[in-house]
Scaffold this motif. Structure first.
Motif, PDB file in Angstrom:
ATOM      1  N   ALA A 161       0.839  -1.207   0.000  1.00 13.38           N
ATOM      2  CA  ALA A 161       0.000   0.000   0.000  1.00 13.38           C
ATOM      3  C   ALA A 161       0.871   1.253   0.000  1.00 13.38           C
ATOM      4  CB  ALA A 161      -0.919  -0.012   1.217  1.00 13.38           C
ATOM      5  N   ASP A 162       0.301   2.354  -0.506  1.00 10.31           N
ATOM      6  CA  ASP A 162       1.045   3.617  -0.582  1.00 10.31           C
ATOM      7  C   ASP A 162       1.498   4.124   0.781  1.00 10.31           C
ATOM      8  OD1 ASP A 162       0.835   3.696  -3.331  1.00 10.31           O
ATOM      9  OD2 ASP A 162      -0.990   4.932  -3.319  1.00 10.31           O
ATOM     10  N   TRP A 163       0.630   4.010   1.796  1.00 15.02           N
ATOM     11  CA  TRP A 163       0.967   4.543   3.113  1.00 15.02           C
ATOM     12  C   TRP A 163       2.165   3.824   3.726  1.00 15.02           C
ATOM     13  CZ3 TRP A 163       1.021   1.780   7.631  1.00 15.02           C
ATOM     14  CH2 TRP A 163       0.378   0.532   7.621  1.00 15.02           C
ATOM     15  N   ILE A 164       2.262   2.510   3.490  1.00  9.10           N
ATOM     16  CA  ILE A 164       3.397   1.779   4.084  1.00  9.10           C
ATOM     17  C   ILE A 164       4.666   2.015   3.280  1.00  9.10           C
ATOM     18  CG2 ILE A 164       3.168  -0.497   3.010  1.00  9.10           C
ATOM     19  CD1 ILE A 164       3.520  -1.545   6.013  1.00  9.10           C
ATOM     20  N   HIS A 165       4.532   2.267   1.992  1.00 11.33           N
ATOM     21  CA  HIS A 165       5.713   2.658   1.191  1.00 11.33           C
ATOM     22  C   HIS A 165       6.256   3.991   1.681  1.00 11.33           C
ATOM     23  CE1 HIS A 165       6.213  -0.416  -1.797  1.00 11.33           C
ATOM     24  NE2 HIS A 165       4.915  -0.412  -2.080  1.00 11.33           N
ATOM     25  N   ALA A 166       5.356   4.908   2.002  1.00  7.26           N
ATOM     26  CA  ALA A 166       5.783   6.210   2.526  1.00  7.26           C
ATOM     27  C   ALA A 166       6.499   6.035   3.867  1.00  7.26           C
ATOM     28  CB  ALA A 166       4.579   7.135   2.674  1.00  7.26           C
ATOM     29  N   LEU A 167       5.980   5.161   4.698  1.00  8.77           N
ATOM     30  CA  LEU A 167       6.611   4.892   5.991  1.00  8.77           C
ATOM     31  C   LEU A 167       7.982   4.254   5.807  1.00  8.77           C
ATOM     32  CD1 LEU A 167       6.213   5.021   9.050  1.00  8.77           C
ATOM     33  CD2 LEU A 167       5.103   2.799   8.929  1.00  8.77           C
ATOM     34  N   ARG A 168       8.078   3.304   4.879  1.00  4.90           N
ATOM     35  CA  ARG A 168       9.360   2.631   4.617  1.00  4.90           C
ATOM     36  C   ARG A 168      10.386   3.559   3.978  1.00  4.90           C
ATOM     37  NH1 ARG A 168       6.089  -2.231   2.671  1.00  4.90           N
ATOM     38  NH2 ARG A 168       6.154  -3.622   4.469  1.00  4.90           N
ATOM     39  N   SER A 169       9.939   4.642   3.376  1.00  2.00           N
ATOM     40  CA  SER A 169      10.881   5.569   2.738  1.00  2.00           C
ATOM     41  C   SER A 169      11.592   6.454   3.758  1.00  2.00           C
ATOM     42  CB  SER A 169      10.163   6.428   1.695  1.00  2.00           C
ATOM     43  OG  SER A 169       9.272   7.329   2.317  1.00  2.00           O
ATOM     44  N   THR A 170      11.118   6.470   5.011  1.00  2.00           N
ATOM     45  CA  THR A 170      11.823   7.207   6.062  1.00  2.00           C
ATOM     46  C   THR A 170      12.980   6.346   6.579  1.00  2.00           C
ATOM     47  OG1 THR A 170      10.467   6.342   7.875  1.00  2.00           O
ATOM     48  CG2 THR A 170       9.671   8.347   6.751  1.00  2.00           C
TER      49      THR A 170
END
Length: 141
Positions: free
Chosen positions: A80-89
Motif C-alpha cells: 500500500a502507498d501509506w506503508i511505502h511512505a513509511l518505509r521511505s523514512t
C-alpha cells in the motif's frame, strides 16, 4: 533492574554493530556485508524482548522475537502507498525493511539463535560459578 540494563545495553551494541555493517559494508567481506546486518537486527529484537521479559524464560523471548521478525518480513509483501511512505523514512526503512527476501528469514533465525545461545550460555556459566562458590564455602566450614 540490573538484567534489564544488561539487555538494553546489548540491544544498543547490536544496533551500533548493525548500522556499522550497513555503513562500512564496502570494507567487509561480501558474506558479512550481505548477511550480518539482518542477523544483528534480529539479535537486537531478541535483546529488546529479553529486556521486557526478564522474569520469563529466554525461550519465550526467542519465540516472540522470531514471530516478530517473520511478521515484519512478511509485511513487506504488503504494497500500500501509506506503508511505502513509511518505509521511505530512515526509521521506517530500518524497522520495516524494503522488500521481501526469503533469505532474510534464515538470517533472522541465525541472529536470534546466536544471541539466544549467548544469553543462555551466560546464565549457565553464572549458575556454574555459583555452584562452585557454594562448594568452596561448604568446604571451608
Amino acid at each position: 533492574m540490573k538484567r534489564r540494563i544488561y539487555y538494553f545495553i546489548a540491544a544498543l551494541v547490536l544496533i551500533v554493530l548493525g548500522l556499522s555493517v550497513r555503513h562500512f559494508g564496502d570494507r567487509l567481506s561480501n558474506f558479512v556485508a550481505d548477511h550480518a546486518g539482518d542477523a544483528l537486527w534480529a539479535g537486537m529484537i531478541y535483546a529488546g524482548c529479553r529486556a521486557c521479559l526478564v522474569r520469563q524464560r529466554a525461550s519465550l523471548a526467542a519465540g516472540i522475537s522470531f514471530l516478530f521478525c517473520m511478521a515484519v518480513e512478511c509485511s513487506q509483501l504488503y504494497q500500500a502507498d501509506w506503508i511505502h511512505a513509511l518505509r521511505s523514512t530512515v526509521i521506517g526503512g530500518l524497522v520495516l525493511g524494503q522488500g521481501f527476501l526469503a533469505i532474510d528469514l534464515l538470517r533472522y533465525t541465525v541472529g536470534i539463535a546466536i544471541v539466544y545461545g549467548m544469553d543462555i550460555g551466560r546464565h549457565a556459566d553464572c549458575g556454574r560459578r555459583q555452584r562452585v562458590k557454594n562448594k568452596e564455602y561448604k568446604s571451608d566450614l
